[in-house]
Scaffold this motif. Structure first.
Motif, mmCIF file in Angstrom:
data_model
loop_
_atom_site.group_PDB
_atom_site.id
_atom_site.type_symbol
_atom_site.label_atom_id
_atom_site.label_comp_id
_atom_site.label_asym_id
_atom_site.label_seq_id
_atom_site.Cartn_x
_atom_site.Cartn_y
_atom_site.Cartn_z
ATOM 1 N N ILE A 147 27.635 38.387 27.916
ATOM 2 C CA ILE A 147 28.071 37.217 28.680
ATOM 3 C C ILE A 147 29.538 37.413 29.063
ATOM 4 O O ILE A 147 30.443 36.803 28.474
ATOM 5 C CB ILE A 147 27.873 35.913 27.882
ATOM 6 C CG1 ILE A 147 26.456 35.843 27.313
ATOM 7 C CG2 ILE A 147 28.148 34.684 28.763
ATOM 8 C CD1 ILE A 147 26.208 34.649 26.418
ATOM 9 N N PRO A 148 29.816 38.293 30.033
ATOM 10 C CA PRO A 148 31.202 38.509 30.461
ATOM 11 C C PRO A 148 31.789 37.253 31.102
ATOM 12 O O PRO A 148 31.169 36.626 31.957
ATOM 13 C CB PRO A 148 31.084 39.641 31.488
ATOM 14 C CG PRO A 148 29.744 40.257 31.251
ATOM 15 C CD PRO A 148 28.870 39.152 30.756
ATOM 16 N N ILE A 149 32.996 36.911 30.668
ATOM 17 C CA ILE A 149 33.728 35.765 31.227
ATOM 18 C C ILE A 149 35.108 36.266 31.628
ATOM 19 O O ILE A 149 35.851 36.797 30.798
ATOM 20 C CB ILE A 149 33.854 34.631 30.209
ATOM 21 C CG1 ILE A 149 32.474 34.186 29.718
ATOM 22 C CG2 ILE A 149 34.609 33.447 30.813
ATOM 23 C CD1 ILE A 149 32.532 33.211 28.569
ATOM 24 N N GLY A 150 35.451 36.132 32.903
ATOM 25 C CA GLY A 150 36.726 36.679 33.342
ATOM 26 C C GLY A 150 37.333 35.934 34.514
ATOM 27 O O GLY A 150 36.685 35.106 35.161
ATOM 28 N N LEU A 151 38.584 36.257 34.784
ATOM 29 C CA LEU A 151 39.303 35.717 35.932
ATOM 30 C C LEU A 151 39.163 36.696 37.084
ATOM 31 O O LEU A 151 39.493 37.875 36.957
ATOM 32 C CB LEU A 151 40.778 35.522 35.579
ATOM 33 C CG LEU A 151 41.688 35.058 36.719
ATOM 34 C CD1 LEU A 151 41.295 33.665 37.204
ATOM 35 C CD2 LEU A 151 43.152 35.091 36.281
ATOM 36 N N LYS A 152 38.657 36.210 38.212
ATOM 37 C CA LYS A 152 38.471 37.040 39.403
ATOM 38 C C LYS A 152 39.498 36.663 40.458
ATOM 39 O O LYS A 152 39.671 35.481 40.780
ATOM 40 C CB LYS A 152 37.055 36.874 39.968
ATOM 41 C CG LYS A 152 36.806 37.656 41.246
ATOM 42 C CD LYS A 152 35.394 37.476 41.770
ATOM 43 C CE LYS A 152 34.413 38.278 40.974
ATOM 44 N NZ LYS A 152 33.054 38.281 41.592
#
Length: 222
Positions: A121-126
């Motif tokens: 479940i990757p969670i990141g700022l794009k």
């Protein structure tokens, strides 16, 4: 089966929120499908447990970008990842491992291949650029929580209680996107994920084994 229920719930949530947010001059929520060929490997901080090469794998799933500005978003994905690596156990280790419900001694110099399956479940700022002639660029960084759902040897024998159920990685990467018109985009990117947690549980060896990967992410957003 739980993986598909999670995807179904996320799709329902995305379409519900989009239906409630028609006044924005940009789409606040974008759904995407992704598939990623990847290369993964294992590293140990113990000198007698060596990385013996990488393995090819595949991941696939659903992503959603939650935009809080036209070019900035929080990106969340639900991915099934087939990954792993190879470790060589050198002189003096010879751990016993529970393989297919029998304790087996890993002999001196033996190479063990790990075939692992995770729900990631990757969670990141794009961060995105504006489009120029339908082409744009983006970068992303964040964390990747992972849940192990299957662990086997290279001979497809089950590794019983030899792999931690959870892992956490740090990811970063970037790529390009191409507009097909409207809110539909094709995208391609390269991502690196560095494991932060020891994924093994064997008490015979006091080491920290990390899972790392590089993947080529291909997909479509709409």
């Amino acid at each position: 089966m739980k993986f598909y229920w999670v995807i179904a719930f996320l799709i329902f949530t995305i379409f519900t929120v989009n239906a409630q947010d028609k006044k924005k001059d940009y789409k606040k929520l974008k759904l995407g499908l992704i598939a990623s060929p990847q290369v993964s490997w294992l590293t140990s901080d113990f000198s007698k447990v060596e990385n013996e090469g990488s393995v090819l794998g595949m991941s696939y799933g659903l992503m959603a970008d939650f935009f809080f500005d036209r070019n900035y978003a929080i990106s969340v994905s639900v991915i099934r990842s087939h990954t792993g690596g190879k470790l060589k156990y050198s002189t003096g280790t010879e751990p016993q491992m529970n393989i297919d419900h029998s304790y087996v001694t890993i002999q001196d110099g033996e190479v063990l291949r790990y075939k692992l399956t995770y729900i990631e479940i990757p969670i990141g700022l794009k961060l995105k650029t504006k489009l120029f002639r339908r082409l744009g660029y983006y970068g992303q960084l964040g964390l990747t929580p992972m849940i192990n759902t299957n662990a086997k040897t290279g001979d497809d024998l089950a590794l019983i209680d030899e792999i931690q159920i959870g892992d956490l990685g740090f990811h970063f990467g970037g790529g390009i996107e191409y507009s097909l018109g409207g809110d539909t985009y094709l995208h391609a990117a390269v991502f690196y994920t560095n494991g932060l947690i020891d994924i093994t549980t064997n008490d015979d060896i006091s080491d920290k084994t990390n899972l790392n990967s590089v993947n080529l992410r291909l997909g479509i957003n709409f």
